[in-house]
Motif scaffolding. Structure first.
Motif: not given
Length: 287
Positions: A200-205, A254-260, A266-272
């Motif tokens: 829902f962040a990536e597409y208009d649904l 979730m977006a960070r994980i999808e991007e990475v 992705g989770a480690r970067g988000w935690i930081h």
């Protein structure tokens, strides 16, 4: 699987400031293949291992095995149960053998989803235009694994609305790949989807209106555990009960994980980038 018996520090210990000390802190977290489940499971694995010296195993299984495994003590905990409707049938046979703990996400969504450019707004309209919504050459709803709750509800929706369509079950990533392809081409496609989800962040649904309420009302997401986890590890129970996320925080994870493209990285970067939020859970757990 080894059970935990912990010597605990004060509940106010912060994620950046040290771990509870114990010689044996092994956990098995039962997971499933939903995007938010993968995201939060990897987040907690990293937090508990790197900040608190736990040994955490993530075990990806089907829904039925997940619930029976918790009831039998094969898993220590699982981070996602949707109530009061979606996951109730999975919980019911084990209601006396599984502890359902606190809500960590409020106000889910669940149902049939189409791109916003689709010229329908409800499931009854889908019945009239089913021939336009095809996958692999036939009128179909593209879903996830057949053991999931949303797959079962979709079969009920097909019957309730007399949809001249079949549900094609796939993996979550395969379903999203098909949605991405259709979206980029401006083609009609109907999928089973839920909120929270990075899509829902990536597409208009948009969700198709469900006047018969087959998919139920908005629900909340809880975490659950084997019955003796609270006694074995009250620090962890208090921390998980204090854990709260919303659309912004969970969506960004979730977006960070999808991007990475890698759940752990992705989770480690988000935690930081979100230590203030994480530290607030520790403060709440200490209250």
């Amino acid at each position: 699987m080894k059970k935990t018996s912990l010597t605990l520090l004060a509940l106010g210990v912060m994620a950046s400031g040290g771990a509870a000390q114990a010689s044996d802190k092994s956990l098995v977290i039962g997971t499933n293949n939903w995007a938010e489940n993968i995201a939060v499971a990897n987040m907690w694995k990293i937090l508990l291992e790197e900040d608190h010296a736990y040994d955490v195993e993530l075990s990806d299984v089907g829904k039925s095995v997940l619930y029976s495994g918790l009831a039998n003590g094969d898993f220590d905990l699982s981070l996602e149960i949707w109530l009061p409707t979606t996951d109730a049938p999975f919980l019911e046979p084990h209601r006396d053998s599984i502890d359902v703990h606190d809500v960590w996400y409020e106000g889910t969504g669940l149902g049939l989803v189409v791109p916003s450019y689709a010229e329908i707004d409800s499931i009854p309209e889908l019945a009239a235009q089913a021939d336009r919504y095809q996958y692999q050459g036939r009128s179909a709803i593209l879903g996830i694994d057949p053991g999931s709750a949303i797959a079962s509800l979709t079969e009920k929706a097909i019957e309730a609305y007399e949809l001249p369509m079949n549900q094609i079950n796939s993996s979550g990533p395969a379903m999203m790949a098909a949605l991405d392809s259709a979206y980029r081409s401006g083609e009609p496609l109907v999928v089973t989807l839920w909120s929270p989800h990075w899509a829902f962040a990536e597409y208009d649904l948009k969700y198709l209106e469900d006047p018969q309420g087959v998919y139920g009302d908005n629900e909340d997401i809880y975490w659950m555990a084997r019955p003796d986890l609270d006694a074995d590890d009250p620090w962890l129970t208090s921390l998980l009960n204090a854990w709260k996320m919303d659309d912004d925080s969970l969506g960004s994870l979730m977006a960070r994980i999808e991007e990475v493209g890698d759940p752990a990285e992705g989770a480690r970067g988000w935690i930081h980038d979100n230590r203030d939020l994480i530290d607030s859970w520790y403060v709440a757990a200490a209250d």
